[in-house]
Design a protein around this motif. Structure first.
Motif, short mmCIF file in Angstrom:
data_model
loop_
_atom_site.label_atom_id
_atom_site.label_comp_id
_atom_site.label_asym_id
_atom_site.label_seq_id
_atom_site.Cartn_x
_atom_site.Cartn_y
_atom_site.Cartn_z
N ASP A 93 0.83 -1.21 0.00
CA ASP A 93 0.00 0.00 0.00
C ASP A 93 0.86 1.26 0.00
N GLU A 94 1.92 1.26 0.80
CA GLU A 94 2.82 2.42 0.85
C GLU A 94 3.54 2.61 -0.48
N LEU A 95 3.94 1.51 -1.09
CA LEU A 95 4.61 1.57 -2.39
C LEU A 95 3.68 2.13 -3.46
N MET A 96 2.43 1.67 -3.48
CA MET A 96 1.46 2.16 -4.45
C MET A 96 1.14 3.64 -4.22
N ALA A 97 1.03 4.04 -2.97
CA ALA A 97 0.76 5.45 -2.66
C ALA A 97 1.92 6.33 -3.13
N TYR A 98 3.14 5.85 -2.93
CA TYR A 98 4.33 6.60 -3.38
C TYR A 98 4.33 6.72 -4.90
N GLU A 99 4.06 5.62 -5.60
CA GLU A 99 4.04 5.66 -7.06
C GLU A 99 2.95 6.58 -7.58
N GLU A 100 1.79 6.57 -6.95
CA GLU A 100 0.71 7.48 -7.36
C GLU A 100 1.11 8.93 -7.14
N GLU A 101 1.77 9.21 -6.03
CA GLU A 101 2.23 10.57 -5.75
C GLU A 101 3.27 11.00 -6.79
N GLN A 102 4.17 10.09 -7.15
CA GLN A 102 5.17 10.39 -8.18
C GLN A 102 4.51 10.69 -9.52
N GLU A 103 3.51 9.92 -9.88
CA GLU A 103 2.79 10.15 -11.13
C GLU A 103 2.11 11.51 -11.12
N ARG A 104 1.46 11.86 -10.01
CA ARG A 104 0.81 13.17 -9.89
C ARG A 104 1.83 14.30 -10.02
N TYR A 105 2.97 14.12 -9.37
CA TYR A 105 4.03 15.12 -9.42
C TYR A 105 4.53 15.28 -10.86
N GLU A 106 4.79 14.18 -11.54
CA GLU A 106 5.28 14.25 -12.92
C GLU A 106 4.26 14.90 -13.85
N GLU A 107 2.98 14.60 -13.66
CA GLU A 107 1.93 15.24 -14.46
C GLU A 107 1.89 16.73 -14.19
N GLU A 108 2.03 17.12 -12.93
CA GLU A 108 2.03 18.53 -12.56
C GLU A 108 3.21 19.26 -13.20
N ILE A 109 4.38 18.65 -13.16
CA ILE A 109 5.57 19.25 -13.76
C ILE A 109 5.38 19.39 -15.27
N GLU A 110 4.86 18.35 -15.93
CA GLU A 110 4.62 18.42 -17.38
C GLU A 110 3.68 19.57 -17.72
N MET A 111 2.64 19.75 -16.93
CA MET A 111 1.69 20.85 -17.17
C MET A 111 2.38 22.20 -16.98
N LYS A 112 3.21 22.33 -15.96
CA LYS A 112 3.93 23.58 -15.73
C LYS A 112 4.92 23.87 -16.86
N ILE A 113 5.61 22.83 -17.34
CA ILE A 113 6.54 23.01 -18.46
C ILE A 113 5.78 23.45 -19.70
#
Length: 151
Positions: A93-113
Motif C-alpha cells: 500500500d505504501e509503495l502504491m501510494a508513493y508511485e501514485e504521488e510520483q505520477e501526480r508530481y510528474e503530471e504537474e511538472i509536465e503541465m507547468k513546463i
C-alpha cells in the motif's frame, strides 16, 4: 523500526515478489519474534532461513548473497512477509501510494513546463534553446544535431 528497514529496496521488492508468488515453502514460528523457513530461490534452489524480528541482524539465510553476512536478502524478506502478511500489505500500500504521488508530481511538472513554453515569445524560445544547447551536457548537443540538423 520494521524488520525490513535494514534491507535494500531491491531486496524488499524481490522478497515481496517471492512472498506473493508463494516461494516460501515452509514457515514455522519459534517465538513471537523468531521464525524459520525454507524459500525457493530463483534457480529453484532451496534456502534455509531464520529471522529474528527483534534483532534483525541475527537473522540468517543460506543463500549466496546473505550466507555468512548480516545482509537482509530477499529470502528473509519473503519469510518475514509470510509470517506477517499485514506487513506485506502495508508495504504494498505504501509503495502504491508513493508511485501514485510520483505520477501526480510528474503530471504537474509536465503541465507547468507546457504552460511555461507556451507563454514564451518566439525570441525567448529561441534563446532558451540556445542556452540549453550551450550549457547542457555534450550528449544533448550531439543528439540535437543528430535529430534536427544532420539528414
Amino acid at each position: 523500526m520494521s524488520f525490513y528497514s535494514i534491507a535494500s529496496s531491491t531486496s524488499i521488492w524481490r522478497g515481496y515478489d517471492y512472498y506473493k508468488n508463494d516461494k516460501v515453502l515452509y514457515c514455522d514460528k519459534i517465538t513471537n519474534t523468531e521464525f524459520v523457513g525454507v524459500c525457493e530461490g530463483s534457480n529453484e534452489e532451496k534456502y534455509e532461513i531464520y529471522i529474528d524480528t527483534e534483532h534483525p541482524k541475527r537473522s540468517t539465510c543460506t543463500c549466496p548473497h546473505a550466507e555468512g553476512t548480516r545482509r537482509c536478502c530477499k529470502h528473509k524478506i519473503a519469510l518475514f512477509f509470510t509470517a506477517f502478511p499485514d506487513e506485506a500489505q502495508q508495504y504494498y500500500d505504501e509503495l502504491m501510494a508513493y508511485e501514485e504521488e510520483q505520477e501526480r508530481y510528474e503530471e504537474e511538472i509536465e503541465m507547468k513546463i507546457d504552460s511555461y513554453i507556451n507563454s514564451l515569445k518566439k525570441g525567448e524560445l529561441k534563446q532558451l534553446i540556445y542556452d540549453l544547447l550551450d550549457n547542457g551536457p555534450d550528449w544533448q548537443y550531439d543528439r540535437f544535431v543528430r535529430d534536427y540538423i544532420e539528414y
